[in-house]
Design a protein around this motif. Structure first.
Motif, PDB file in Angstrom:
ATOM      1  N   UNK A 131       0.841  -1.200   0.000  1.00  0.00           N
ATOM      2  CA  UNK A 131       0.000   0.000   0.000  1.00  0.00           C
ATOM      3  C   UNK A 131       0.875   1.248   0.000  1.00  0.00           C
ATOM      4  N   UNK A 132       1.930   1.222   0.797  1.00  0.00           N
ATOM      5  CA  UNK A 132       2.846   2.368   0.859  1.00  0.00           C
ATOM      6  C   UNK A 132       3.527   2.597  -0.488  1.00  0.00           C
ATOM      7  N   UNK A 133       3.932   1.529  -1.155  1.00  0.00           N
ATOM      8  CA  UNK A 133       4.632   1.654  -2.441  1.00  0.00           C
ATOM      9  C   UNK A 133       3.734   2.319  -3.478  1.00  0.00           C
ATOM     10  N   UNK A 134       2.471   1.859  -3.560  1.00  0.00           N
ATOM     11  CA  UNK A 134       1.543   2.432  -4.533  1.00  0.00           C
ATOM     12  C   UNK A 134       1.120   3.831  -4.116  1.00  0.00           C
ATOM     13  N   UNK A 135       0.912   4.024  -2.821  1.00  0.00           N
ATOM     14  CA  UNK A 135       0.464   5.306  -2.303  1.00  0.00           C
ATOM     15  C   UNK A 135       1.466   6.412  -2.624  1.00  0.00           C
ATOM     16  N   UNK A 136       2.737   6.151  -2.466  1.00  0.00           N
ATOM     17  CA  UNK A 136       3.746   7.168  -2.722  1.00  0.00           C
ATOM     18  C   UNK A 136       3.951   7.408  -4.214  1.00  0.00           C
ATOM     19  N   UNK A 137       3.294   6.594  -5.055  1.00  0.00           N
ATOM     20  CA  UNK A 137       3.399   6.799  -6.500  1.00  0.00           C
ATOM     21  C   UNK A 137       2.461   7.855  -7.031  1.00  0.00           C
ATOM     22  N   UNK A 138       1.483   8.313  -6.225  1.00  0.00           N
ATOM     23  CA  UNK A 138       0.601   9.391  -6.637  1.00  0.00           C
ATOM     24  C   UNK A 138      -0.634   8.909  -7.384  1.00  0.00           C
ATOM     25  N   UNK A 171      -6.197  19.719   1.975  1.00  0.00           N
ATOM     26  CA  UNK A 171      -7.133  20.846   1.984  1.00  0.00           C
ATOM     27  C   UNK A 171      -7.110  21.539   3.346  1.00  0.00           C
ATOM     28  N   UNK A 172      -7.026  20.746   4.397  1.00  0.00           N
ATOM     29  CA  UNK A 172      -7.042  21.303   5.753  1.00  0.00           C
ATOM     30  C   UNK A 172      -5.695  21.859   6.183  1.00  0.00           C
ATOM     31  N   UNK A 173      -4.616  21.150   5.847  1.00  0.00           N
ATOM     32  CA  UNK A 173      -3.309  21.486   6.417  1.00  0.00           C
ATOM     33  C   UNK A 173      -2.240  21.846   5.388  1.00  0.00           C
ATOM     34  N   UNK A 174      -2.555  21.723   4.111  1.00  0.00           N
ATOM     35  CA  UNK A 174      -1.574  22.032   3.085  1.00  0.00           C
ATOM     36  C   UNK A 174      -0.619  20.876   2.817  1.00  0.00           C
ATOM     37  N   UNK A 175       0.275  21.072   1.851  1.00  0.00           N
ATOM     38  CA  UNK A 175       1.176  20.010   1.418  1.00  0.00           C
ATOM     39  C   UNK A 175       2.413  19.894   2.297  1.00  0.00           C
ATOM     40  N   UNK A 176       2.662  20.892   3.100  1.00  0.00           N
ATOM     41  CA  UNK A 176       3.880  20.887   3.914  1.00  0.00           C
ATOM     42  C   UNK A 176       3.951  19.668   4.829  1.00  0.00           C
ATOM     43  N   UNK A 177       2.780  19.270   5.365  1.00  0.00           N
ATOM     44  CA  UNK A 177       2.754  18.157   6.321  1.00  0.00           C
ATOM     45  C   UNK A 177       2.147  16.886   5.705  1.00  0.00           C
ATOM     46  N   UNK A 178       2.134  16.819   4.383  1.00  0.00           N
ATOM     47  CA  UNK A 178       1.498  15.690   3.703  1.00  0.00           C
ATOM     48  C   UNK A 178       2.081  14.342   4.129  1.00  0.00           C
ATOM     49  N   UNK A 179       3.385  14.282   4.333  1.00  0.00           N
ATOM     50  CA  UNK A 179       4.015  13.017   4.718  1.00  0.00           C
ATOM     51  C   UNK A 179       3.474  12.500   6.052  1.00  0.00           C
ATOM     52  N   UNK A 180       3.048  13.431   6.905  1.00  0.00           N
ATOM     53  CA  UNK A 180       2.471  13.032   8.191  1.00  0.00           C
ATOM     54  C   UNK A 180       1.229  12.181   7.952  1.00  0.00           C
ATOM     55  N   UNK A 181       0.382  12.643   7.023  1.00  0.00           N
ATOM     56  CA  UNK A 181      -0.821  11.870   6.707  1.00  0.00           C
ATOM     57  C   UNK A 181      -0.468  10.511   6.114  1.00  0.00           C
ATOM     58  N   UNK A 182       0.501  10.497   5.191  1.00  0.00           N
ATOM     59  CA  UNK A 182       0.880   9.230   4.555  1.00  0.00           C
ATOM     60  C   UNK A 182       1.265   8.178   5.594  1.00  0.00           C
ATOM     61  N   UNK A 183       2.069   8.570   6.555  1.00  0.00           N
ATOM     62  CA  UNK A 183       2.507   7.618   7.581  1.00  0.00           C
ATOM     63  C   UNK A 183       1.349   7.253   8.514  1.00  0.00           C
ATOM     64  N   UNK A 184       0.471   8.231   8.793  1.00  0.00           N
ATOM     65  CA  UNK A 184      -0.706   7.942   9.620  1.00  0.00           C
ATOM     66  C   UNK A 184      -1.609   6.931   8.928  1.00  0.00           C
ATOM     67  N   UNK A 185      -1.832   7.128   7.628  1.00  0.00           N
ATOM     68  CA  UNK A 185      -2.695   6.211   6.871  1.00  0.00           C
ATOM     69  C   UNK A 185      -2.130   4.802   6.889  1.00  0.00           C
ATOM     70  N   UNK A 186      -0.848   4.681   6.628  1.00  0.00           N
ATOM     71  CA  UNK A 186      -0.220   3.356   6.603  1.00  0.00           C
ATOM     72  C   UNK A 186      -0.312   2.691   7.977  1.00  0.00           C
TER      73      UNK A 186
END
Length: 460
Positions: A204-211, A385-400
């Motif tokens: 999931x992480x591999x595909x998720x980071x592919x956009x 939308x809520x927090x911008x792209x600056x903290x996007x990686x935080x969401x990615x790791x939270x989702x995983x």
């Protein structure tokens, strides 16, 4: 944990009360009548669009209409079709299936309006990229003063699009069908579930980071395969039990209006349960599909709505019905098992004793996997939308991490949590659809008028 379960059950019950039922089903019926049954009158044209006949490579957006639909179906044709139907029948009886049908039919109109609006009122993120979805429909269509509804949708979307249900049901069936019968683990399988969650999180992480484009490409390849594999299996189960099918349909219709329901005689509760399970399955009125269709490469909003309206029909009227019939004709729905995927596995084993349960494991893997990476895209849009792209990686790791969490917590808690989030997401989505319905109809009249004039020119 019991207190958390109780709180989530109460929250879900409160969220899915009469007001939301009126908003979703009543609102969908109003839209169906208001558009004069467009979803049914233009099915042929919808299929033409889906075939790629009208694709404009120079139009704004990131993916084709077919990729948008495949991406949306990757989340809608998922565990809701395998487990969600079984959970509904286990909790409310066969009549739940009837109200799922009703929800899907009016949901076709809802999808037409919401996904048309997702292209009509696209916005731009902080990078200046074109994006679509209910959060932008609200601010661009209703105005900036309505932004609290956008925030509500995005905040609820962070929870509603978590992979908890998919991860839970995938680990459940692998444990029940493969690990426990082989003696590899006992009934208490917390550690095994944890390791399966970790194993699932990696791809999931591999595909998720592919956009988005990688997600859409994978969905385009896997969605047709999973539909053919699963529907072929379920049709076989129905075929070998064909004499029982007429009685099952009769039972569905009778139970839908019967005072002797599994929920203690409350027909309204059966209706609500059917609406909840249909919304979880096809997501009409919830707004997730609008986020995917808002990225479609098109200058014709109505054309995108015509593609999107096929989703509730494919998802609920076709796939969910087949699952429901397979569960009913094999009799496993009377077993008392409330774990959805286990009940469906029992139906497969009953009809195909040797290979059935293993075939379902494969189907569940594909269904859960495609839903996992579609949901990560939805959740990421809500987060940025809520927090911008600056903290996007935080969401990615939270989702995983929630892929792993979903593998080890209870199914009841997961269903109540997601149902509550979906209820909150429906409020902004349906508000846009109802308030902006005249804008959609004006665009539809213009679009069909141009299509008619073009056909007449081609004839002459």
């Amino acid at each position: 944990m019991e207190k958390i379960d109780s709180f989530l059950a109460e929250a879900s019950s409160l969220a899915w009360g009469m007001p939301l039922l009126i908003l979703l089903m009543g609102g969908g019926l109003f839209l169906m009548l208001y558009c004069r049954f467009v979803p049914f009158r233009h099915l042929g044209h919808s299929l033409e669009i889906l075939s790629g006949k009208y694709v404009d490579p120079n139009a704004p957006g990131q993916i084709s209409p077919f990729q948008a639909m495949s991406g949306a179906l990757a989340s809608t044709i998922g565990m809701g079709n395998i487990s969600g139907v079984a959970v509904g029948i286990a909790m409310g009886g066969p009549g739940v299936l009837f109200w799922m049908w009703v929800s899907a039919l009016v949901g076709m109109a809802t999808k037409f309006f919401t996904c048309t609006l997702s292209v009509m009122y696209r916005g731009r993120n902080e990078r200046g990229e074109v994006e679509g979805g209910p959060m932008y429909m609200v601010t661009e269509g209703l105005g900036r003063k309505w932004k609290p509804l956008s925030v509500l949708f995005a905040a609820a979307g962070l929870i509603g699009t978590l992979p908890l249900f998919q991860s839970n049901q995938l680990t459940q069936i692998v444990r029940d069908v493969v690990l426990v019968p082989s003696g590899m683990i006992g009934e208490d399988a917390f550690v095994a579930n944890l390791f399966m969650g970790l194993a699932l999180a990696l791809p999931v992480a591999i595909i998720m980071f592919g956009g988005l484009k990688r997600i859409a490409n994978v969905a385009t390849k896997l969605v047709p395969l999973m539909v053919v594999l699963y529907t072929g299996s379920v049709l076989y189960i129905i075929f070998v039990n064909l004499p029982a099918v007429p009685n099952m349909f009769a039972m569905i219709f009778e139970d839908a209006f019967s005072a002797e329901t599994m929920l203690g005689g409350a027909v309204m509760q059966i209706i609500i349960l059917g609406a909840r399970r249909a919304s979880f399955s096809n997501e009409a009125g919830i707004g997730t599909a609008a986020m995917m269709h808002g990225e479609s490469m098109t200058n014709e909003p109505v054309r995108e709505g015509l593609v999107a309206m096929l989703e509730p029909f494919i998802d609920t009227i076709i796939v969910c019905t087949m699952t429901g019939l397979a569960i009913l004709v094999t009799g496993v729905w009377q077993s008392g098992d409330t774990n959805g995927v286990s009940m469906t596995a029992a139906a497969f084993s009953e009809a195909m004793p040797v290979v059935g349960k293993y075939l379902l494991v494969l189907c569940v893997f594909i269904f859960a996997f495609t839903s996992l990476f579609s949901y990560c895209y939805y959740g990421a849009k809500c987060f940025t939308y809520l927090f911008g792209f600056k903290y996007r990686k935080v969401y990615d790791y939270f989702y995983i991490s929630t892929v792993i969490i979903g593998a080890v917590i209870t199914l009841t808690s997961i269903i109540n949590l997601i149902d509550t989030a979906f209820a909150l997401m429906a409020v902004p989505t349906m508000a846009c659809a109802l308030f902006l319905a005249p804008k959609v109809m004006a665009a539809a009249r213009d679009y069909f008028g141009r299509m008619k004039a073009e056909r007449e020119r081609s004839i002459t």
